[in-house]
Write an enzyme that holds these catalytic residues in place. Structure first.
Site, PDB file in Angstrom:
ATOM      1  N   ASP A  89       0.834  -1.210   0.000  1.00  0.00           N
ATOM      2  CA  ASP A  89       0.000   0.000   0.000  1.00  0.00           C
ATOM      3  C   ASP A  89       0.871   1.263   0.000  1.00  0.00           C
ATOM      4  O   ASP A  89       2.001   1.251   0.487  1.00  0.00           O
ATOM      5  CB  ASP A  89      -0.917  -0.019   1.236  1.00  0.00           C
ATOM      6  CG  ASP A  89      -2.096   0.924   1.085  1.00  0.00           C
ATOM      7  OD1 ASP A  89      -2.325   1.437  -0.030  1.00  0.00           O
ATOM      8  OD2 ASP A  89      -2.810   1.145   2.089  1.00  0.00           O
ATOM      9  N   HIS A 134       2.631   3.280  -8.899  1.00  0.00           N
ATOM     10  CA  HIS A 134       2.388   1.860  -9.207  1.00  0.00           C
ATOM     11  C   HIS A 134       3.587   1.280  -9.963  1.00  0.00           C
ATOM     12  O   HIS A 134       4.029   0.173  -9.696  1.00  0.00           O
ATOM     13  CB  HIS A 134       1.114   1.692 -10.035  1.00  0.00           C
ATOM     14  CG  HIS A 134      -0.136   2.143  -9.326  1.00  0.00           C
ATOM     15  ND1 HIS A 134      -0.403   1.797  -8.015  1.00  0.00           N
ATOM     16  CD2 HIS A 134      -1.192   2.908  -9.728  1.00  0.00           C
ATOM     17  CE1 HIS A 134      -1.568   2.338  -7.650  1.00  0.00           C
ATOM     18  NE2 HIS A 134      -2.063   3.016  -8.669  1.00  0.00           N
ATOM     19  N   LEU A 180      10.229 -20.891  -4.351  1.00  0.00           N
ATOM     20  CA  LEU A 180       9.224 -19.983  -3.795  1.00  0.00           C
ATOM     21  C   LEU A 180       7.899 -20.060  -4.573  1.00  0.00           C
ATOM     22  O   LEU A 180       7.902 -20.038  -5.799  1.00  0.00           O
ATOM     23  CB  LEU A 180       9.767 -18.541  -3.879  1.00  0.00           C
ATOM     24  CG  LEU A 180       8.803 -17.427  -3.482  1.00  0.00           C
ATOM     25  CD1 LEU A 180       8.603 -17.409  -1.975  1.00  0.00           C
ATOM     26  CD2 LEU A 180       9.324 -16.066  -3.950  1.00  0.00           C
TER      27      LEU A 180
HETATM   28  C1  IPE Z   1      -5.528  -2.635  -0.223  1.00  0.00           C
HETATM   29  O1  IPE Z   1      -5.140  -1.320  -0.417  1.00  0.00           O
HETATM   30  C2  IPE Z   1      -5.483  -3.381  -1.512  1.00  0.00           C
HETATM   31  C3  IPE Z   1      -4.157  -3.578  -2.086  1.00  0.00           C
HETATM   32  C4  IPE Z   1      -3.026  -3.284  -1.533  1.00  0.00           C
HETATM   33  C5  IPE Z   1      -4.140  -4.192  -3.390  1.00  0.00           C
HETATM   34  P1  IPE Z   1      -6.210  -0.134  -0.570  1.00  0.00           P
HETATM   35  O2  IPE Z   1      -5.441   1.109  -0.690  1.00  0.00           O
HETATM   36  O3  IPE Z   1      -7.157  -0.446  -1.659  1.00  0.00           O
HETATM   37  O4  IPE Z   1      -6.972  -0.234   0.825  1.00  0.00           O
HETATM   38  P2  IPE Z   1      -7.940   0.793   1.547  1.00  0.00           P
HETATM   39  O5  IPE Z   1      -9.011   1.134   0.585  1.00  0.00           O
HETATM   40  O6  IPE Z   1      -7.137   1.982   1.928  1.00  0.00           O
HETATM   41  O7  IPE Z   1      -8.428   0.046   2.756  1.00  0.00           O
HETATM   42  C1  IPE Z   2      -1.516   0.282  -3.370  1.00  0.00           C
HETATM   43  O1  IPE Z   2      -1.298   1.648  -3.394  1.00  0.00           O
HETATM   44  C2  IPE Z   2      -1.776  -0.294  -4.739  1.00  0.00           C
HETATM   45  C3  IPE Z   2      -3.148  -0.734  -4.966  1.00  0.00           C
HETATM   46  C4  IPE Z   2      -4.111  -0.697  -4.108  1.00  0.00           C
HETATM   47  C5  IPE Z   2      -3.441  -1.261  -6.268  1.00  0.00           C
HETATM   48  P1  IPE Z   2      -2.486   2.709  -3.413  1.00  0.00           P
HETATM   49  O2  IPE Z   2      -2.812   3.000  -4.831  1.00  0.00           O
HETATM   50  O3  IPE Z   2      -3.609   2.240  -2.574  1.00  0.00           O
HETATM   51  O4  IPE Z   2      -1.781   3.947  -2.749  1.00  0.00           O
HETATM   52  P2  IPE Z   2      -2.410   4.991  -1.724  1.00  0.00           P
HETATM   53  O5  IPE Z   2      -2.989   4.205  -0.590  1.00  0.00           O
HETATM   54  O6  IPE Z   2      -3.455   5.752  -2.474  1.00  0.00           O
HETATM   55  O7  IPE Z   2      -1.261   5.836  -1.304  1.00  0.00           O
HETATM   56 MG    MG Z   3      -4.075   2.492  -0.590  1.00  0.00          MG
END
Ligand code: IPE
Ligand code: IPE
Ligand code: MG
Length: 282
Positions: A35, A52, A146
C-alpha cells in the site's frame, strides 16, 4: 542471459541473510498488503501511475530476497475486489502494469524456480491479462522453489462466501455432512487451500487494517505495519520485519510458561532420540 539470483548477491547481503537464517525459524508464508503507491507519487508531484510503476521495483526485490532466503510462500495483495471502484483510467493502468510485469519477469521467475499462482475472481480480469496470467502460471507450475501468489480481484469475504456455497452444494449432493465441517475441512474450500496460513503479514504505508485480505487465513498471523510506502520498501525493510518476527512469541492462546515447558520437553525428547540412535548405529 537470465539473471540467477543466487549468483548476483553481494557478500554483505549474504551475511545478513545468513544471520537471519541462524536467528530462528523464518516464516513459511509471508503475506504483504502493498500500500501507499498513490501517496509516494503525490509526494513527488507525479501521477499515481508513477507510484504503481515504482512499486514493481519493490515487488522484484522482495520476491528475489524471499527466494534467496528460502521462504516457501509469498502472497502479495496487488488488486482488491474493491479496487475495481477506482477511476477507470487507474484500473486500466494497473491492468497494463500487471501484464507488463508478467511478460517481463516470467522467464526470470521460471529460471529461479519460482512457482506463480493467483487467487481472486480472476475471470473479472481483462481477457488478455487472463491469458498471460494463465500462461505464466502453467509455465512455472512444476517449479519447486518460492510459491509467489498474486492476489488479484481478491476479497477475503468473497472467498469465504464461495467456500460456503461449495459446501452447501456438497451437502445437497450428499457427499458431505454438516458434522464433518471442521476448521481444516473449511480451509480446503478456500483458494488458499494448498498453502500454509501466513505466519507474517506486512502492510506498508502505516494503515492499520486488513482491507479484506486473507480474512480466514490471518487468524494467527503476526502483523507488521511499517510507515514505509510500498515503492520505497526494499529488502532491508523485509529484513527488519523478519528480525521483528523472530523476536515475537507466538502463543496461539497458550501462556509463555506452557510454551517454555513444551520447548524443554521437545529438547529432552530430541536428546533421548539422539542417544538411542547413537547406540543403535554401533
Ligand atoms: C488494499 O489497499 C489493496 C491492495 C493493496 C491491493 P487499498 O489502498 O485499496 O486499501 P484501503 O481502501 O485503503 O483500505
Ligand atoms: C496500493 O497503493 C496499490 C493498490 C491498491 C493497487 P495505493 O494505490 O492504494 O496507494 P495509496 O494508498 O493511495 O497511497
Ligand atoms: Mg491504498
Amino acid at each position: 542471459m537470465i539473471n540467477q539470483w543466487k549468483d548476483g548477491q553481494s557478500p554483505e547481503d549474504k551475511d545478513i541473510q545468513a544471520t537471519l537464517l541462524e536467528g530462528g525459524a523464518l516464516p513459511r508464508h509471508i503475506a504483504i498488503i502493498m500500500d501507499g503507491n498513490g501517496r509516494w507519487a503525490m509526494d513527488r508531484n507525479l501521477p499515481r501511475a508513477a507510484g504503481h510503476q515504482q512499486g514493481i521495483e519493490s515487488v522484484r526485490d522482495i520476491v528475489k530476497a524471499s527466494s534467496q532466503l528460502g521462504i516457501g510462500f509469498l502472497t502479495v495483495y496487488a488488486f482488491s475486489m474493491e479496487n475495481w471502484k477506482r477511476p477507470r483510467v487507474e484500473v486500466q493502468i494497473l491492468m497494463s502494469l500487471l501484464k507488463t510485469y508478467l511478460l517481463q519477469e516470467i522467464d526470470e521467475l521460471h529460471a529461479n524456480n519460482v512457482r506463480l499462482q493467483a487467487i481472486g475472481k480472476l475471470n473479472a480480469l481483462p481477457k488478455n491479462v487472463q491469458t498471460i496470467l494463465n500462461e505464466s502460471i502453467e509455465k512455472t507450475a512444476g517449479n519447486t522453489g518460492l510459491t509467489l501468489t498474486l492476489a488479484l480481484s481478491y476479497s477475503g469475504r468473497w472467498d469465504i462466501v464461495r467456500a460456503v456455497q461449495m459446501i452447501a452444494l456438497d451437502i445437497r449432493r450428499g457427499t458431505l455432512s454438516p458434522e464433518d465441517i471442521t476448521d481444516e475441512h473449511f480451509s480446503e474450500y478456500l483458494l488458499t487451500k494448498n498453502m500454509p496460513d501466513p505466519d507474517l503479514m506486512i502492510r506498508t504505508s502505516g494503515e492499520m487494517r486488513l482491507s479484506n485480505f486473507l480474512l480466514w487465513e490471518s487468524a494467527y498471523s503476526e502483523m507488521y505495519i511499517t510507515e514505509r510506502l510500498w515503492p520505497d520498501f526494499r529488502r532491508e525493510d523485509l529484513y527488519s520485519a523478519l528480525r521483528d518476527y523472530l523476536n515475537r512469541e507466538r502463543r496461539f492462546g497458550k501462556t509463555s510458561q506452557q510454551l517454555r515447558e513444551s520447548d524443554e520437553k521437545e529438547q529432552q525428547q530430541g536428546s533421548i532420540r539422539r542417544i538411542i540412535s547413537s547406540f543403535s548405529s554401533r
